[in-house]
Design a protein around this motif. Structure first.
Motif, mmCIF file in Angstrom:
data_model
loop_
_atom_site.group_PDB
_atom_site.id
_atom_site.type_symbol
_atom_site.label_atom_id
_atom_site.label_comp_id
_atom_site.label_asym_id
_atom_site.label_seq_id
_atom_site.Cartn_x
_atom_site.Cartn_y
_atom_site.Cartn_z
ATOM 1 N N PRO A 138 0.797 -1.234 0.000
ATOM 2 C CA PRO A 138 0.000 0.000 0.000
ATOM 3 C C PRO A 138 0.827 1.279 0.000
ATOM 4 C CG PRO A 138 0.132 -0.879 2.211
ATOM 5 C CD PRO A 138 0.888 -1.839 1.336
ATOM 6 N N MET A 139 2.155 1.168 -0.043
ATOM 7 C CA MET A 139 2.974 2.374 -0.005
ATOM 8 C C MET A 139 2.912 3.133 -1.337
ATOM 9 S SD MET A 139 4.556 3.410 2.661
ATOM 10 C CE MET A 139 4.380 2.782 4.343
ATOM 11 N N PRO A 140 2.839 4.461 -1.293
ATOM 12 C CA PRO A 140 2.927 5.238 -2.536
ATOM 13 C C PRO A 140 4.221 4.893 -3.267
ATOM 14 C CG PRO A 140 2.296 6.647 -0.690
ATOM 15 C CD PRO A 140 2.677 5.326 -0.101
ATOM 16 N N SER A 161 1.164 12.984 -3.174
ATOM 17 C CA SER A 161 -0.252 12.626 -3.137
ATOM 18 C C SER A 161 -0.744 12.207 -4.518
ATOM 19 C CB SER A 161 -1.070 13.807 -2.611
ATOM 20 O OG SER A 161 -2.435 13.469 -2.483
ATOM 21 N N ARG A 197 -3.320 1.616 -3.829
ATOM 22 C CA ARG A 197 -3.575 2.892 -3.178
ATOM 23 C C ARG A 197 -4.312 2.640 -1.865
ATOM 24 N NH1 ARG A 197 -8.149 5.472 -3.369
ATOM 25 N NH2 ARG A 197 -8.795 4.390 -5.285
ATOM 26 N N GLN A 198 -3.793 3.179 -0.786
ATOM 27 C CA GLN A 198 -4.379 2.948 0.533
ATOM 28 C C GLN A 198 -5.311 4.088 0.906
ATOM 29 O OE1 GLN A 198 -4.141 0.326 2.559
ATOM 30 N NE2 GLN A 198 -5.413 1.249 4.133
ATOM 31 N N PRO A 231 -7.373 6.439 3.253
ATOM 32 C CA PRO A 231 -7.271 6.693 4.689
ATOM 33 C C PRO A 231 -8.391 5.986 5.441
ATOM 34 C CG PRO A 231 -7.049 8.735 3.452
ATOM 35 C CD PRO A 231 -7.502 7.682 2.479
ATOM 36 N N ALA A 278 0.507 8.740 -5.359
ATOM 37 C CA ALA A 278 -0.242 7.674 -4.692
ATOM 38 C C ALA A 278 -1.505 7.321 -5.464
ATOM 39 C CB ALA A 278 -0.586 8.093 -3.266
ATOM 40 N N HIS A 301 -0.425 7.558 5.693
ATOM 41 C CA HIS A 301 -1.306 7.443 4.535
ATOM 42 C C HIS A 301 -2.341 8.563 4.510
ATOM 43 C CE1 HIS A 301 0.287 3.767 2.909
ATOM 44 N NE2 HIS A 301 0.110 3.117 4.038
ATOM 45 N N SER A 302 -2.851 8.941 5.670
ATOM 46 C CA SER A 302 -3.824 10.027 5.715
ATOM 47 C C SER A 302 -3.188 11.340 5.274
ATOM 48 C CB SER A 302 -4.395 10.166 7.133
ATOM 49 O OG SER A 302 -5.140 9.019 7.504
ATOM 50 N N ALA A 343 1.841 4.076 10.066
ATOM 51 C CA ALA A 343 1.336 3.959 8.698
ATOM 52 C C ALA A 343 -0.003 4.671 8.508
ATOM 53 C CB ALA A 343 1.213 2.487 8.318
#
Length: 402
Positions: A189-191, A378, A210-211, A213, A381, A312-313, A308
């Motif tokens: 899920p990491m950019p 952003s 893409r994770q 939030p 991601a 991600h947020s 994390a």
């Protein structure tokens, strides 16, 4: 894991979420169906064990290219024998295998530290995917170890992870293969600019995801629905107190005092009994909890310990990040990567002073390039497929076992 599980459920699949007994209420609160397996773990108490604290010297985030075979083996041995074997002990594995054999899922998605997942998948003939929660440090370290062990004499080629899994796989009718360490897929899920190349084998492909939030069930507080004051808003969320986490000789109160005279509005998460609440500066609002998805769009910077969920947020809302990393897993590396990208800064605990935090925070607030870099991150991601697309890949049947 919740967004991916919901994507699968929304696509019409039957989803069950296996967790330790104490976590069933949390899962039920997401609207998913929990299944209790194993004995209570209580992760907070587990992390306070003497053996766990002593093992923090085995830093999984060290660059494997700089390590000799003895050090690599030492790190992997500690993580396997002290951490992995306790997080997923024999009772947890046996309960999960029994559940899988009774229910017969076609796919098992497992947390990257819960190796009961591949054992249960093999026991019931399901495909399985390893879902990362952060950087793939264990995968990277294992890849380096495999390179090193080929040059060692046979008597020195101990593979503690493979040996441990092989015992349990054979109890349930199988035997270890490398896919049991990496999954049929690895979902990352990491950019893309933050993701780590861990040297995954070609037959265990990495799937970027893409994770979205996710902050859990929550309500938007009334004060957050009011128009902002006009001053830059800064979120400070550091989890445990600095003294507890790093023995840094500082408290959250010390750091909040360092920004008391700045023309900013600080929102900080503090437990109701935290001593820092007794003398809050006028520009600081303390809250027990606030959903970051509601708060961060109004923020100009966020200060956090590198978890994390917060990361991600912040990426989703293009907020520059100041990382004060804790000692567990990947926050230091993530902070360094954010700094390299220009989307953040890092202050390690050994260099943490109120003055240093103030200086780095002001730089992020005043330098337009930090906000621009956070916006680029952003947008990057967003190029990864979302959970719905990843769910389609994982349920396509291309890796189904016979």
């Amino acid at each position: 894991m919740v967004p991916l599980a919901w994507a699968m459920q929304s696509a019409g699949h039957d989803v069950r979420f296996a967790v330790h007994p104490e976590a069933t209420a949390t899962v039920a609160g997401t609207g998913l169906q929990p299944v209790a397996v194993g004995r209570p773990l209580h992760m907070g108490t587990f992390m306070e064990r003497e053996s766990v604290i002593a093992g923090l010297g085995f830093d999984i985030s060290e660059d494997p290219a700089t390590l000799d075979a003895e050090r690599t083996l030492g790190i992997l041995t500690w993580y396997t024998t002290v951490f992995l074997q306790n997080v997923t002990d024999e009772t947890f594995m046996d309960d999960l295998v029994a559940e899988a054999r009774a229910w017969r899922p076609g796919l098992v998605v497992w947390d990257a530290l819960s190796y009961a997942g591949p054992v249960a998948a093999r026991a019931c003939g399901a495909a399985h995917a390893r879902l990362l929660f952060g950087l793939d440090l264990l995968g990277r370290m294992r890849h380096r170890f495999q390179e090193q062990r080929r040059g060692l004499p046979p008597e020195a080629r101990d593979d503690v992870l493979a040996e441990w899994l092989d015992v349990h796989l054979r109890r349930h009718g199988g035997g270890f293969t490398e896919a049991d360490a990496t999954g049929d897929w690895t979902v990352d899920p990491m950019p893309p600019p933050l993701a780590l190349d861990s040297g995954l084998p070609a037959d265990s492909p990495r799937i970027a995801m893409r994770q979205p939030p996710y902050n859990g069930p929550s309500q938007v507080p009334r004060w957050l629905r009011e128009p902002p004051s006009g001053r830059p808003r800064v979120c400070v969320t550091l989890g445990l107190s600095l003294r507890e986490m790093w023995d840094a000789g500082l408290s959250v109160g010390d750091l909040l005092a360092a920004v008391a005279d700045l023309d900013v509005e600080v929102v900080t998460t503090l437990p109701p009994d935290d001593e820092a609440r007794r003398a809050l500066p006028p520009n600081v609002r303390a809250v027990d909890f606030v959903p970051l998805t509601a708060l961060l769009p109004s923020c100009s910077a966020v200060v956090h310990h590198g978890g994390a969920g917060t990361l991600h947020s912040a990426v989703a809302h293009a907020v520059p990040q100041l990382i004060v990393p804790d000692a567990v897993w990947d926050p230091r590396l993530l902070g360094e990567r954010l700094a390299e990208l220009g989307a953040g800064a890092i202050v390690t605990p050994d260099r943490l002073t109120p003055e240093r935090l103030r200086r780095e925070l002001l730089r992020l607030l005043e330098d337009p390039s930090a906000r621009a870099a956070a916006a680029r991150l952003s947008r990057s991601a967003l190029t990864s497929p979302g959970p719905d697309a990843v769910a389609r890949i994982l349920t396509s049947g291309r890796h189904a076992r016979k």
